[in-house]
Design an enzyme around this catalytic site. Sequence first.
Site, PDB file in Angstrom:
ATOM      1  N   GLU A  46       0.967  -1.215   0.082  1.00 12.16           N
ATOM      2  CA  GLU A  46       0.099  -0.031   0.234  1.00 12.16           C
ATOM      3  C   GLU A  46       0.922   1.052  -0.031  1.00 12.16           C
ATOM      4  OE1 GLU A  46      -2.575   0.340   3.421  1.00 12.16           O
ATOM      5  OE2 GLU A  46      -2.643   2.408   3.294  1.00 12.16           O
ATOM      6  N   ARG A  50       0.496  10.306   0.495  1.00 10.33           N
ATOM      7  CA  ARG A  50       0.945  11.519   1.247  1.00 10.33           C
ATOM      8  C   ARG A  50       2.198  12.096   0.788  1.00 10.33           C
ATOM      9  NH1 ARG A  50       1.235   7.922   6.894  1.00 10.33           N
ATOM     10  NH2 ARG A  50      -0.765   6.954   6.416  1.00 10.33           N
ATOM     11  N   THR A  74      -4.296   5.724   2.061  1.00 13.96           N
ATOM     12  CA  THR A  74      -4.586   7.403   2.464  1.00 13.96           C
ATOM     13  C   THR A  74      -5.284   8.101   1.397  1.00 13.96           C
ATOM     14  OG1 THR A  74      -2.173   7.229   3.493  1.00 13.96           O
ATOM     15  CG2 THR A  74      -3.531   9.572   3.873  1.00 13.96           C
ATOM     16  N   LYS A 134     -10.897  -1.536   7.334  1.00 16.07           N
ATOM     17  CA  LYS A 134      -9.538  -1.356   7.756  1.00 16.07           C
ATOM     18  C   LYS A 134      -9.908  -0.697   9.534  1.00 16.07           C
ATOM     19  CE  LYS A 134      -6.047   2.482   7.665  1.00 16.07           C
ATOM     20  NZ  LYS A 134      -4.897   2.754   6.814  1.00 16.07           N
TER      21      LYS A 134
HETATM   22  C1  3PG Z   1      -1.550   3.937   8.168  1.00 15.19           C
HETATM   23  O1  3PG Z   1      -1.370   4.824   7.538  1.00 15.19           O
HETATM   24  O2  3PG Z   1      -2.489   3.195   7.863  1.00 15.19           O
HETATM   25  C2  3PG Z   1      -0.824   3.951   9.603  1.00 15.19           C
HETATM   26  O3  3PG Z   1      -0.704   5.092   9.661  1.00 15.19           O
HETATM   27  C3  3PG Z   1      -0.010   3.149   9.501  1.00 15.19           C
HETATM   28  O4  3PG Z   1       0.338   2.797  10.848  1.00 15.19           O
HETATM   29  P1  3PG Z   1       1.584   2.586  11.489  1.00 15.19           P
HETATM   30  O5  3PG Z   1       2.778   3.562  10.702  1.00 15.19           O
HETATM   31  O6  3PG Z   1       1.311   2.585  13.098  1.00 15.19           O
HETATM   32  O7  3PG Z   1       2.083   1.088  11.227  1.00 15.19           O
END
Ligand code: 3PG
Length: 222
Positions: A46, A50, A74, A134
């Site tokens: 994924e 960002r 995102t 999710k």
């Molecule tokens: C996401 O973008 O789905 C989360 O911010 C990932 O979270 P993590 O960096 O705590 O694994």
Amino acid sequence: MPQSTTRTASDLVHLGPVIPVVVLERADDAVPLARALLRGGIRTMEITLRTAAALSAVRKVADEVPEMVVGAGTVITPDQVDAAAAAGARFLVSPGATTGLVRAALDSGLPFLPGAGTVSEMLTLAEQGLTTIKFFPAEASGGRAYLSSVAQPLPHLTFCPTGGISAATAADWLALPNVACVGGSWLTPAAAVRSRDGAAVTTLAREAVSLLPTPGRGTPVA
Ligand code: 3PG
């Protein structure tokens, strides 16, 4: 490695125990990273929208590493749904959901993993036919205690918890009956991505896969 067919969000979350959540500052890092993850047995990736490089990174992996099921994360606006689809994303992940975002994601025809952090949000998604969700932000939204508490009242829902999960806690999350896989950024640390340390990423990927000997996980989806 055969190319996987991923038609639905349910297919997606059963492709492996962990979906790496990747932040890329340079699009050129995407292909080596995808190959490093594949070498470690991880077949999904994924790429979060960002950074300015994200869409170009999705496009490169889609074009050059067809064995990797690359998606966009995102995704928070309908425009981003269109841009991700145009770049070749094979799935979409969002941290939450609005009516417009859900409509655009469903219209795209791509597997969509929408975010929810509360029971009401989960029910709203389920009403729209979205039953693979999710759970985000997983640790901050109540952690495993919260998600295991919804398993009995919401037995039709399956989750990919993400947010605050690590190599140390992934197996405990995966032991929950309503969890198919987890998402996390720990497989692709920023320093390893920046320095193109593929060996480090492959090791982290292998460790993640080996945490979870559950039969059926990580096998090709017809
Ligand atoms: C996401 O973008 O789905 C989360 O911010 C990932 O979270 P993590 O960096 O705590 O694994």
